[in-house]
Design an enzyme around this catalytic site. Structure first.
Site, short mmCIF file in Angstrom:
data_model
loop_
_atom_site.label_atom_id
_atom_site.label_comp_id
_atom_site.label_asym_id
_atom_site.label_seq_id
_atom_site.Cartn_x
_atom_site.Cartn_y
_atom_site.Cartn_z
N HIS A 195 -13.60 5.11 -27.77
CA HIS A 195 -14.42 3.93 -27.46
C HIS A 195 -14.88 3.32 -28.79
CE1 HIS A 195 -16.82 1.25 -25.17
NE2 HIS A 195 -17.83 2.02 -24.82
N ARG A 246 -11.60 -11.04 -28.98
CA ARG A 246 -12.61 -10.63 -29.98
C ARG A 246 -11.93 -10.24 -31.29
NH1 ARG A 246 -15.32 -5.92 -26.72
NH2 ARG A 246 -13.09 -5.43 -26.65
N ASP A 285 -11.70 -3.49 -32.21
CA ASP A 285 -11.96 -2.59 -33.34
C ASP A 285 -10.91 -2.70 -34.45
OD1 ASP A 285 -14.25 -1.51 -32.14
OD2 ASP A 285 -13.03 -0.21 -30.89
N HIS A 307 -5.71 -0.77 -24.70
CA HIS A 307 -6.96 -1.01 -23.97
C HIS A 307 -6.78 -0.59 -22.51
CE1 HIS A 307 -10.56 -3.02 -22.43
NE2 HIS A 307 -10.98 -2.95 -23.68
N SER A 349 -19.65 2.88 -22.48
CA SER A 349 -21.05 2.69 -22.89
C SER A 349 -21.84 1.94 -21.82
CB SER A 349 -21.14 1.97 -24.24
OG SER A 349 -20.40 0.78 -24.22
#
Ligand SMILES: CC(C)(COP(=O)(O)OP(=O)(O)OC[C@H]1O[C@@H](n2cnc3c(N)ncnc32)[C@H](O)[C@@H]1OP(=O)(O)O)[C@@H](O)C(=O)NCCC(=O)NCCS
Length: 435
Positions: free
Chosen positions: A258, A314, A360, A305, A228
């Site tokens: 993604h 995160r 995610d 990843h 992105s």
């Protein structure tokens, strides 16, 4: 000034090699090739993201909050990315006020979104909504009027501020249209950016506002090479304005490898619950489900990843949020159970470079806890946050006068010939080795 420094470096040392590209990198999606400038953040494979030098934990602690607040303000993060200094509470408030002032959405944008079939994926609606706002672009108008290139960054900044002010409202409009029969909620202009977004989504628990402040902060930026960010940079390098660059970026975010992974995580867990007939599975049952996913030639969503090699900070900060706010549900227990069970299985395949969870893997389970169960919408929420990072970076790309991106491509035939030329016997009868 940063731009002067960069121009001096380029003039004096432009020929200096800073990286090489292997054949494997060329075929494998350019992993790790150092070939773009990105001012706002840097990703370390083991430590995770640092935004202007601050880790996720430090950002949660140090960024200004609303009075008596507990979670960082995304407005403050945006200031940090743009100015390279943590703002004071007043400076963060300045950004909030600016975004309130600029938040009115042109009527035609609602009409464009409403013209789409109701079953249109929310990310498609989001991308189209952003593109339709391009009619407002100051950069494009001024460029057509012959703007001096020294003014590019300023016009990009204006577009960026206008766009960021409107993004949560467009996203909330899509949510209410798609899942609540178009029962829209007026913005509350006394609230901060994330608090108002939570309000417009229609979720009343005050802790959900806190979650949104943290959520929109931690998803904002992950250096420049992710799809992105890179897409926004690439499209922006053509001097397409912030609106066109951001909608392109959101289309990249909508890919399952993604940003779409956050919705896939929840649907993948629900599928497991359905197959097993229980939402309190044993470790053995979870392990079997993971193995069957791998055996079916599918990826375990939320794991792995391209750069990270440790659990994503995160992910960990969301786990901490759930602990801090005493959020409990069987779904969250399963997320933590997978965190325990999946890594050794993924590692045992011998090919997955990072067996740990990424951002995610956690987000959906907390959203479900607050009643936001429509997981097709999750990537839009990621997109609201990602807009902050990619647009702050776009302002910097314009300020630094970075050029049109145009890497060289080669065909597989060229590659075969190149390898042949490098490995065929040389005059002394020995093969040249390609390292
Ligand atoms: C993120 C991702 C695309 C990174 O891909 P990558 O850089 O190619 O990762 P790796 O180098 O570790 O991949 C090596 C192999 O392991 C596989 N792999 C990586 N992560 C995997 C996962 N979570 N589940 C199953 N297989 C995985 C890859 O598909 C690849 O297989 P192949 O050689 O048969 O093509 C990948 O880990 C993935 O698909 N994860 C699941 C989707 C996801 O969570 N995306 C959000 C990322 S923030």
């Amino acid at each position: 000034m940063v731009s002067q420094k960069l121009s001096d470096l380029n003039k004096q040392h432009g020929g200096l090699k800073i990286d090489e590209v292997s054949l494997a990198q060329l075929v494998g999606g350019m992993r790790d090739v150092q070939c773009m400038l990105w001012e706002t953040s840097e990703l370390d494979a083991n430590e995770g993201i640092r935004i202007r030098g601050y880790s996720i934990t430090e950002l949660r602690e140090k960024l200004p909050k609303i009075p008596n607040g507990t979670e960082p303000l995304p407005e403050a993060l945006f200031w940090l990315m743009l100015v390279d200094e943590i703002p004071t509470a007043e400076e963060a408030r300045f950004v909030t006020d600016q975004w309130i002032r600029r938040s009115q959405i042109p009527e035609h944008v609602y009409k464009v979104i409403d013209s789409l079939p109701i079953e249109t994926h929310p990310m498609t609606q989001f991308s189209i909504g952003i593109t339709s706002m391009q009619t407002q672009s100051i950069f494009t108008r001024r460029h057509q009027e012959g703007m001096n290139k020294n003014e590019y960054w300023n016009a990009t900044y204006e577009d960026t501020m206008n766009l960021l002010a409107k993004i949560p409202r467009v996203a909330a409009y899509i949510y209410r249209r798609t899942y609540h029969d178009g029962d829209h909620i007026k913005p509350d202009l006394t609230l901060d950016w994330a608090g108002n977004f939570a309000h417009m989504l229609g979720i009343k628990d005050p802790d959900f506002k806190r979650l949104m402040r943290l959520y929109l902060t931690i998803h904002a930026d992950h250096e420049g090479g992710n799809a992105s960010a890179h897409t926004c940079h690439l499209v922006g390098s053509t001097l397409a304005d912030s609106y066109l660059s951001l909608s392109a970026s959101m289309n990249a975010l909508a890919g399952p490898l993604h940003g779409l992974a956050n919705q896939e995580v929840v649907s993948w867990i629900y599928k497991m619950i359905e197959i097993l007939g229980t939402d309190t599975p044993t470790d053995e049952q979870v392990a079997e489900y993971i193995k069957s996913t791998l055996a079916g030639g599918r990826v375990v969503p939320g794991y792995g990843h391209a750069v990270l090699r440790k659990p994503d900070p995160r992910f960990l900060v969301q786990k901490k949020f759930a602990e801090d706010y005493n959020i409990k549900s069987n779904l969250i227990d399963i997320v933590w159970q997978i965190f325990r069970v999946a890594p050794p299985i993924l590692e045992s395949t011998g090919k997955i470079k990072n067996p740990w969870p990424n951002v995610d893997a956690h987000s959906g389970a907390i959203l479900v806890h607050y009643g936001l169960k429509e997981f097709n919408f999750y990537t839009v929420m990621f997109g609201v946050s990602r807009s902050l990072g990619v647009l702050a970076a776009l302002c910097w790309s314009r300020a630094l006068g970075l050029g049109l991106e145009r890497p060289k491509s080669v065909s597989s035939e060229w590659l075969g010939n190149y390898v042949q030329s490098k490995t065929s016997p040389s005059k002394n009868g020995k093969k040249e080795q390609v390292s």
